[in-house]
Structures are given as structure tokens and as C-alpha cells.
Design an enzyme around this catalytic site. Structure first.
Site, PDB file in Angstrom:
ATOM      1  CE1 TYR A   3     -71.938 -15.487  21.852  1.00 50.07           C
ATOM      2  CE2 TYR A   3     -72.117 -16.728  23.883  1.00 50.07           C
ATOM      3  CZ  TYR A   3     -71.793 -15.567  23.220  1.00 50.07           C
ATOM      4  OH  TYR A   3     -71.337 -14.481  23.921  1.00 50.07           O
ATOM      5  N   PRO A  61     -66.067 -11.187  19.231  1.00 55.97           N
ATOM      6  CG  PRO A  61     -65.706 -11.362  21.545  1.00 55.97           C
ATOM      7  CD  PRO A  61     -66.259 -12.110  20.359  1.00 55.97           C
ATOM      8  CG  HIS A 111     -68.413 -14.058  22.721  1.00 54.31           C
ATOM      9  ND1 HIS A 111     -68.010 -14.360  24.006  1.00 54.31           N
ATOM     10  CD2 HIS A 111     -68.856 -12.788  22.776  1.00 54.31           C
ATOM     11  CE1 HIS A 111     -68.208 -13.292  24.783  1.00 54.31           C
ATOM     12  NE2 HIS A 111     -68.715 -12.337  24.059  1.00 54.31           N
ATOM     13  CB  SER A 169     -70.095  -5.741  27.494  1.00 53.29           C
ATOM     14  OG  SER A 169     -69.200  -5.734  26.428  1.00 53.29           O
TER      15      SER A 169
END
Length: 613
Positions: free
Chosen positions: A100, A113, A337, A544
Site C-alpha cells: 500500500y 475496495p 485498504h 478474493s
């Protein structure tokens, strides 16, 4: 598997206790460092069928040299084991930066997300505000549990079910803020959320401070509703409008850093930024948009707000939780995230959406945040808006509900639903491109202290063997042969999953070895300069599983320009897929991928069914 005996003997030294509401103790271990030879062997097995033979021969030589007795690998492994002894979680900081904080791409689509709530039918804007007020009360009740550390401990589901999981991520839900930096961002976490007493409400790109505590008391739902109504009224006064500063946070991280430096030169802006950076969460009251409220359109509105002309600037992307309430019923959460994983967002979303009404007192109007924007800042906002619009135009997103069967059918085949879906995704990709590529499936390592994720590499040799057999039109294979290949692929996927969730996957380990070499100021080991390593880390298929218990779903964008993002939510009788790609890349198409996925799922079902006769 593979955990060394010495580390098991030291279990007592490494115990950490988590107290749940019954005040019972849970023991969590430290993340293991896998044996070096095991990781190097697995790396070769994962990559052999994904690169050309000549390239693989070169890689094999490099890996053997790296892992040789007295070689570089042994030195780095020793240092990594030492790091494990002195830290709570040896990979956490490395992983956070790599995944990140060092990433320079814009947060919307590329990183953040979203959770799309069930479609709401509001009769008017007051209805929407009532929903928003209920949501705020739900958030405050959830925060009360977090402040008291009273959340019941989560237990693993799926593979190796029943293990207690680390709860640390929950305590970062509201107190986190990602500050942009020129080369790397900084994640700041207020562990004492009890001290946070205001939210920021955004409406028509304007910012308002909503105090949720007055005279030492938490606001009731009618009081919150009254404050939200005042905010909407204040936001309608165009004479007091400030430029859409929120759009700056939608830009690349380096660009936003430079714009933020310009903003902070003025004390008025510094004060407004301080209020945003110390808020509990952001509530975005969105304008109605004239789109059909399909799953896909709702997902898009949450991912990027449809650009600066619609709701794209009515956001503040650095804040960990932004709850969106659209006047037309598009509602959900946008998450930054870096502090936590998708399942924490699901738990929070599912818990915050129902609350009872209560009484009310007269309160002072919420405060509007003020900004001073010189012509240079105005130009920066225009540029950020243009780049956001380009991102909006580029995203090819499709939400697909596969209704023929769900996880109940898969379980009847004595197969893992997750492994089954992953093999189906490999088949879909192969149908589109006639090859397999490095695939990322996030695997939770919350069984360990401060555990986040590692990667399940789903493009296994066994998956390749299955997909080549099932797509081969020149040869006739028996049903029994097809079923055997399918079971082999699913078993390989399941075994890799178990390795990953028990801390024995390769991605975190290789990252750790690379980072230790940098810390030792060594020349970058050849293993990490090799073309195969670059290929292994270019996740053209990023996936995912984010299951939910209520009718909401999660989605995100691809992680590379020529890739797909696939989030799936298996339910008893259907499976929801959110597939994303970029229009600018001519090799990818979400529609084509979904068509191949639909065909593949039906073909795999036929393999399961015909074998019974």
C-alpha cells in the site's frame, strides 16, 4: 507444515492474549518464517509453467545459487529469523509498505475496495437522511464495542475452521488515516478511538463537522437526523460554496502530496485538514444520478463517484471509512485498504445497518469547514478532476450473478467452494488468452499476531493440466480423466491455501528476504532482478473471496493496466462475481471474461455430474 521444532519450543515466550466479551483468553503465535529451501522449491514449482523454458532454466540456476550452502539466501534467512524474534510480526511493516504505502497510484479503483449495500428505495431526501442517521447511530454503537474491546473473537471458517483470529484490525477501523507522501505514504492509527467525537459530513462537495457527542452524551437518532437536515440546508446556499477540495484526494499519491503542501500554507486550510484527519469517519451524502440502479452502476458510483461532475469530489479518500448515502438509494462504504482487510469492512457494514429510534434535544448547527484556495490550488483541483475522469472512463466493470448453482452444490461434490471457484477463474482466463498468468488470491494470516494476508498462487501446474484438457477439442478424454484432473487441481489449490493461512506461502517470505538485503545495504540479489521474479509479481489476475450474510457485495479494480480484478461472494444457491478491467487495454474485457467464466462453471458442473453415471 514446515514449522521448525525450535520455534514450537518457544511458544510460551510468544503467547499473546486477546480478551473477548466473556474475558476468556486466546493464544496466538507469531507468524513463522518458512524454511528457505521450501520457499525456493515452491517458487520454482509456481513459475515453471508460467515462463518460457529458456527463461526457467536461467531462473533455476539463479535460485540454486541463492539457496546454496553459505550463499546469500542463508545469510538473509538468518537475519529474518532474528527479526522474527525481536518483532511481534516480522512481515507486517514490509508488507504494508510494499502493498500500500509505497504505491503511487490513485486510491479510487486502484486500491480502495467498496462494499455495496442493498439497494434502498427512498421516497424523498428526508428518507435518505433517516437512513443516514440510522447508519451514524449504528457506527457509534459499533465504535462503543471497539472502545470497550468487547467484540467477540472471530474464529476461522473454511479451511482449518475453528482457530481464533487476531482482532487488531478491528481496532483500526475508525482511528486510521493515510497521509500522502512524496515517495511513501504514512498510516497513522489513533488506538484511543474513544477520544474521537466528530464525523465529517460531505454534501455537494462541501465539508461539515458533525459532533456526535454533546454535553458528554452521544446524540440520539432524531438529533443526528436534525443535524443532517441542517447540513443539507446549509449546503444548498451556493453563495457559501467552497471549491471541491475533496477531488485532490482522488489523485495519484505524489500529486496529492504536492497539492496538500500548497494547501497547508494557509492556516484556515490547516485547521480544516486537522478536523478531517481526526474524524471518526466520513459520511458522503451523494446527489441523485440519472443512471439505472443496476448492481454494476451502483458499484461504479461507489468506486469512483462517476467523476468530478457527479459525486467523485464528494469524497475524502485518505480516511479509512467513508459511508455513502445517495439520495437515489445507492449506498455503501468506501474503504482505505491499508489499515484492515475486506472481512473487517464486511463485519462493520453488516453490524452498522440496523438500530432503534430515540429522543431528541435542540443542538447548535454543524460547522462548515472553510478553505482558502488560490488560483494555483484551483488549477491543481482541475487537473485532479481531469485525471479522476480519465480513471472513470477507463474502468470496465461488470457485476455478474451466476444463478445455476452456488456453494451448496460444490460442497455436495466434497470440494472446497473457494478452490472450485479459483479453478473456474483459471479456466475462464485460459479460455480468453490460451495461457495462465501469475494470480493473486488473498489468504488471511489472522491466525497469527497482527496477521494480515499472504498470497495463494492459484495458477498451479495442476490447474493448467485441467484447463488444457477441458479446452482441448482435438482429443477425447473420458469423464473419469477429466474428473481426476479437476480433483487434482482443486486439491492443489486447497493445499496451497492451507500452506498460506498457516504462514507457509512464498510471497511474504521472498519480500522479507528482499527487504533484509536492502537493510544490509547489499547489492540486490540476482533472484530479485530476474525477469521471472518480475513476472511472478505482476498479478494480471487479482482475486478474493468476500462472503457476506446480507445482500451486499464487495468490489475493486485491477492491480495492473492489463489485468482483471475479480471479487466473488459464494451464496448457497448462487455466486456473485464483480469483474473489473480497463477499457484502454485491448487484451482485456470484463464482458468476455464473464462469458468465459459462465461457460467454465457449467463445464465443471458437467464434469462433476457425468462422473456420477
Amino acid at each position: 507444515s514446515g514449522a521448525d521444532d525450535k520455534s514450537m519450543k518457544k511458544t510460551c515466550e510468544r503467547m499473546t492474549f486477546y480478551i473477548n466479551e466473556e474475558h476468556c483468553f486466546r493464544v496466538l503465535l507469531k507468524v513463522p518464517v518458512p524454511p528457505l529451501k521450501q520457499t525456493l522449491d515452491t517458487y520454482l514449482k509456481c513459475m515453471q509453467h508460467l515462463v518460457k523454458d529458456e527463461q526457467f532454466r536461467k531462473t533455476k540456476g539463479i535460485v540454486e545459487k541463492f539457496g546454496a550452502p553459505g550463499g546469500v539466501g542463508e545469510t538473509l534467512q538468518k537475519k529474518l529469523l532474528e527479526r522474527r524474534e525481536r518483532t511481534t510480526n516480522w512481515v507486517y511493516d514490509y508488507w504494508l509498505e510494499d502493498m500500500y504505502l509505497n504505491n503511487r497510484l490513485a486510491l479510487p479503483v486502484n486500491s480502495s475496495p467498496v462494499m455495496v449495500f442493498p439497494k434502498q428505495t427512498f421516497t424523498d431526501y428526508k428518507d435518505a437522511l433517516r437512513f443516514a442517521a440510522r447508519l451514524v447511530v449504528g457506527v457509534l454503537e459499533y465504535k462503543t464495542l471497539i472502545d470497550a474491546r468487547a467484540l467477540p473473537v472471530d474464529f476461522a471458517r473454511g479451511q482449518l475452521a475453528g482457530t481464533p483470529l487476531c482482532m487488531e484490525q478491528y481496532y483500526r477501523v475508525f482511528g486510521s488515516y493515510r497521509y500522502p507522501g512524496l515517495k511513501t505514504d504514512m498510516l497513522k492509527v489513533h488506538m484511543n478511538c474513544a477520544a474521537l467525537e466528530h464525523m465529517i459530513v460531505m454534501c455537494k462537495n462541501q465539508f461539515f463537522r458533525l459532533d456526535v457527542i454533546a454535553n458528554g452524551q452521544q446524540l440520539s437518532e432524531p438529533e443526528i437526523l436534525s443535524q443532517l437536515e441542517k447540513i443539507v440546508k446549509m449546503s444548498e446556499n451556493t453563495k457559501e460554496w467552497f471549491p471541491p477540495v475533496g477531488v485532490l484526494t482522488s489523485d495519484g499519491r505524489t500529486e496529492w502530496t504536492q497539492a496538500r503542501e500548497e494547501l497547508t500554507k494557509d492556516p484556515t486550510n490547516r485547521e480544516s485538514l486537522a478536523l478531517i484527519e481526526s474524524c471518526l469517519c466520513v459520511i458522503c451524502l451523494d446527489e441523485s444520478s440519472r443512471v439505472e440502479l443496476s448492481d454494476t452502476n451502483r458499484a461504479l458510483m461507489l468506486l469512483h463517484g462517476a467523476g468530478p461532475q457527479q459525486n467523485g469530489a464528494n469524497r475524502w479518500y485518505d480516511k479509512s471509512m467513508q459511508f455513502v448515502v445517495g439520495m437515489n438509494g445507492i449506498c455503501g462504504v468506501v474503504c482505505e485498504h491499508s489499515p484492515f482487510e475486506g472481512m473487517v469492512m464486511v463485519h462493520c457494514s453488516e453490524t452498522t445497518t440496523v438500530t432503534p429510534p430515540s429522543s431528541m434535544a435542540e443542538l447548535p448547527a454543524p460547522k462548515r469547514l472553510l478553505w482558502k484556495c488560490n488560483p494555483h490550488i484551483q488549477r491543481l483541483m482541475t487537473s485532479s478532476g481531469d485525471r479522476l475522469q480519465r480513471l472513470v472512463n477507463n474502468l470496465d466493470m461488470d457485476v455478474f450473478k451466476f444463478k445455476v448453482f452456488g456453494k451448496d452444490f460444490i460442497k455436495k461434490q466434497k470440494m472446497s467452494p473457494d478452490a472450485f471457484i479459483q479453478v473456474a477463474l483459471q479456466l475462464a482466463f485460459y479460455k480468453c488468452t490460451s495461457k495462465l498468468v501469475s494470480t493473486y488470491e488473498s489468504a488471511s494470516i489472522r491466525r497469527f499476531q497482527e496477521g494480515r494476508v499472504d498470497n495463494i498462487r492459484s495458477a498451479t501446474p495442476e490447474a493448467l493440466a485441467f484447463v488444457t484438457m477441458i479446452t482441448d477439442e482435438r482429443r477425447n478424454f473420458s469423464d473419469a480423466e477429466k474428473l481426476k484432473r479437476l480433483r487434482d487441481a482443486i486439491n492443489a489449490q486447497t493445499n496451497y491455501t492451507i500452506a498460506a493461512i498457516t504462514g507457509m506461502a512464498i510471497d511474504n517470505h521472498l519480500l522479507g528476504l528482499l527487504r533484509i538485503s536492502k537493510e544490509l545495504k547489499m547489492e540486490k540479489p540476482e533472484l530479485f532482478c530476474d525477469e521471472t521474479y518480475q513476472t511472478s509479481n505482476s498479478f494480471i489476475l487479482s482475486t478474493s473471496q468476500v462472503p457476506t450474510t446480507v445482500e451486499m457485495f464487495c468490489c475493486y479494480g485491477p492491480v495492473v493496466p492489463n489485468g482483471y480484478g475479480v471479487c466473488y461472494n459464494p451464496q448457497p444457491d448462487h455466486i456473485l462475481f464483480c469483474v473489473s478491467s480497463f477499457w484502454e487495454n485491448t487484451e482485456t474485457s470484463s464482458t468476455v471474461f464473464i462469458k468465459a467464466l459462465n461457460e467454465g462453471l457449467l463445464e465443471i458442473r458437467d464434469v462433476c455430474n457425468t462422473s456420477k453415471h
